[in-house]
Design an enzyme around this catalytic site. Structure first.
Site, PDB file in Angstrom:
ATOM      1  N   GLY A 111       2.397   2.245  10.597  1.00 51.09           N
ATOM      2  CA  GLY A 111       3.313   3.358  10.389  1.00 51.09           C
ATOM      3  C   GLY A 111       4.019   3.820  11.657  1.00 51.09           C
TER       4      GLY A 111
ATOM      5  N   GLU B 169      -5.249  -5.163  10.756  1.00 54.84           N
ATOM      6  CA  GLU B 169      -4.269  -4.094  10.891  1.00 54.84           C
ATOM      7  C   GLU B 169      -4.538  -3.313  12.175  1.00 54.84           C
ATOM      8  OE1 GLU B 169      -2.305  -3.064   6.998  1.00 54.84           O
ATOM      9  OE2 GLU B 169      -4.069  -1.801   7.131  1.00 54.84           O
TER      10      GLU B 169
ATOM     11  N   ASN C 118       0.861  -1.183   0.000  1.00 52.02           N
ATOM     12  CA  ASN C 118       0.000   0.000   0.000  1.00 52.02           C
ATOM     13  C   ASN C 118       0.900   1.238   0.000  1.00 52.02           C
ATOM     14  OD1 ASN C 118      -1.829   2.030   0.466  1.00 52.02           O
ATOM     15  ND2 ASN C 118      -2.317   1.403   2.570  1.00 52.02           N
ATOM     16  N   TRP C 119       0.984   1.868  -1.160  1.00 52.14           N
ATOM     17  CA  TRP C 119       1.912   3.000  -1.295  1.00 52.14           C
ATOM     18  C   TRP C 119       1.366   4.270  -0.656  1.00 52.14           C
ATOM     19  CZ3 TRP C 119       3.796   2.792  -7.132  1.00 52.14           C
ATOM     20  CH2 TRP C 119       4.376   1.539  -7.371  1.00 52.14           C
ATOM     21  N   LYS C 120       0.112   4.292  -0.309  1.00 50.34           N
ATOM     22  CA  LYS C 120      -0.541   5.490   0.256  1.00 50.34           C
ATOM     23  C   LYS C 120      -0.301   6.696  -0.669  1.00 50.34           C
ATOM     24  CE  LYS C 120       0.173   3.365   4.700  1.00 50.34           C
ATOM     25  NZ  LYS C 120       0.094   3.488   6.138  1.00 50.34           N
TER      26      LYS C 120
ATOM     27  N   HIS D  38      -9.473   0.668   5.129  1.00 50.35           N
ATOM     28  CA  HIS D  38      -8.138   0.917   5.693  1.00 50.35           C
ATOM     29  C   HIS D  38      -8.260   1.880   6.867  1.00 50.35           C
ATOM     30  CE1 HIS D  38      -4.028   2.297   6.160  1.00 50.35           C
ATOM     31  NE2 HIS D  38      -3.679   1.151   5.600  1.00 50.35           N
TER      32      HIS D  38
ATOM     33  N   SER E  53       3.500  -2.172  10.328  1.00 54.48           N
ATOM     34  CA  SER E  53       4.961  -2.118  10.465  1.00 54.48           C
ATOM     35  C   SER E  53       5.646  -3.449  10.140  1.00 54.48           C
ATOM     36  CB  SER E  53       5.354  -1.622  11.867  1.00 54.48           C
ATOM     37  OG  SER E  53       4.865  -0.293  12.058  1.00 54.48           O
TER      38      SER E  53
ATOM     39  N   GLU F 132      -6.643   4.371   7.782  1.00 50.45           N
ATOM     40  CA  GLU F 132      -6.545   5.813   7.481  1.00 50.45           C
ATOM     41  C   GLU F 132      -7.850   6.325   6.864  1.00 50.45           C
ATOM     42  OE1 GLU F 132      -2.866   5.312   5.421  1.00 50.45           O
ATOM     43  OE2 GLU F 132      -1.974   4.798   7.351  1.00 50.45           O
TER      44      GLU F 132
ATOM     45  N   GLY G   6       2.831  -1.114   4.344  1.00 51.09           N
ATOM     46  CA  GLY G   6       2.845   0.298   3.968  1.00 51.09           C
ATOM     47  C   GLY G   6       4.260   0.762   3.697  1.00 51.09           C
TER      48      GLY G   6
HETATM   49  C1  PEP Z   1      -0.705  -0.077   5.905  1.00 51.14           C
HETATM   50  O1  PEP Z   1      -0.691   1.001   5.354  1.00 51.14           O
HETATM   51  O2  PEP Z   1      -1.641  -0.834   5.672  1.00 51.14           O
HETATM   52  C2  PEP Z   1       0.375  -0.416   6.819  1.00 51.14           C
HETATM   53  C3  PEP Z   1       0.305  -1.545   7.464  1.00 51.14           C
HETATM   54  O3  PEP Z   1       1.426   0.495   6.949  1.00 51.14           O
HETATM   55  P1  PEP Z   1       2.849   0.219   7.641  1.00 51.14           P
HETATM   56  O4  PEP Z   1       3.378  -1.079   7.076  1.00 51.14           O
HETATM   57  O5  PEP Z   1       3.687   1.385   7.267  1.00 51.14           O
HETATM   58  O6  PEP Z   1       2.618   0.109   9.101  1.00 51.14           O
END
Ligand code: PEP
Length: 255
Positions: free
Chosen positions: A176, A170, A10-12, A98, A216, A100, A237
């Site tokens: 993040g 998640e 997931n590049w956001k 998600h 993470s 976010e 992410g």
């Molecule tokens: C995500 O965006 O779904 C995510 C898990 O981010 P990260 O790996 O940076 O925690």
């Protein structure tokens, strides 16, 4: 039951046109050998057509996905993008729910449910994300929150949709932040999620649904997480923006 692991990147809201294209090409090249997992990438909307063409040109198996979708077919929905539009530019997958979108963009369970249904009805692979906040974890509500988000997000989903449904657990406090659930925490949460799926769809169907862990995940912790029997891959992410790390995670899952 052996489930093929699925790793999502997931590049956001990151990369630009050139960096996104280079990242997609590096991932496609990196996973073309030595991984048995399915691999999906979720670039920002504007770069989807370009990356779709690049993946097609190399015959890559990497699945192109979008980070969001709107449930209506078309019309006066300023700023939104439909399932048909995503498919038109080569997307085969999408994320819904998600954290976010839930916590920054204030999406609720009903909207997430409509998006999930539209994606599945339209033939996309849909990864529904669920997970608890730090406070909810501290007051022991992890399973309760996951269950509520699953039951609400999957309302109306039927057996016919299930081969395209993926769940991502998640925990919000791990996204993040550099904090990761322990493998045992992930295993426990995933077991409860699968029990809810079994209640909704029956044991056999539930046993086939992939449940990714996200929060993470790095090249260093992926293998340990994915050794857990209920962890069927990862939604990544930050580390998905580093091609070597992301490819290493894909190989840790499918090696
Ligand atoms: C995500 O965006 O779904 C995510 C898990 O981010 P990260 O790996 O940076 O925690």
């Amino acid at each position: 039951m052996t489930r093929t692991p699925i790793i999502g990147g997931n590049w956001k809201m990151n990369t630009d046109r050139a960096a996104g294209l280079a990242l997609a090409k590096a991932v496609a090249a990196g996973v073309s050998t030595g991984t048995k997992s399915e691999v999906a990438i979720y670039p920002p909307f504007p770069y989807l057509p370009l990356i779709s063409e690049a993946l097609c040109a190399t015959g890559s198996q990497v699945i192109l996905g979008a980070q969001d979708v709107y449930h209506a077919e078309k019309g006066a929905f300023t700023g939104e993008v439909s399932v048909a539009m995503l498919k038109d530019v080569g997307c085969r997958a999408v994320l819904t729910g998600h954290s976010e979108r839930r916590h920054v963009l204030h999406e609720g369970d009903d909207l997430i449910n409509m998006k999930t249904l539209a994606a599945l009805n339209g033939g996309l692979i849909c990864t529904l994300c669920v997970g608890e906040t730090l406070h909810q974890r501290e007051v022991n509500e992890t399973d309760h929150i996951n269950e509520r988000q699953l039951r609400a997000g999957l309302r109306g989903v039927t057996a016919a949709h299930l081969d395209r449904l993926v769940i991502a657990y998640e925990p919000v406090w791990a996204i993040g932040t550099g904090k990761t659930a322990t493998p045992a925490d992930a295993q426990n949460a995933h077991s409860h999620i699968r029990a809810v799926l079994a209640d909704l769809f029956g044991n056999d169907a539930a046993a086939k649904i992939r449940i990714q862990y996200g929060g993470s995940v790095t090249a260093a912790n992926a293998a340990e997480l994915m050794k857990q029997p209920e962890v069927d891959g990862a939604l990544v992410g930050g580390a998905s923006l580093k091609p070597d790390d992301f490819v290493a995670i894909c190989k840790a899952a499918g090696g």
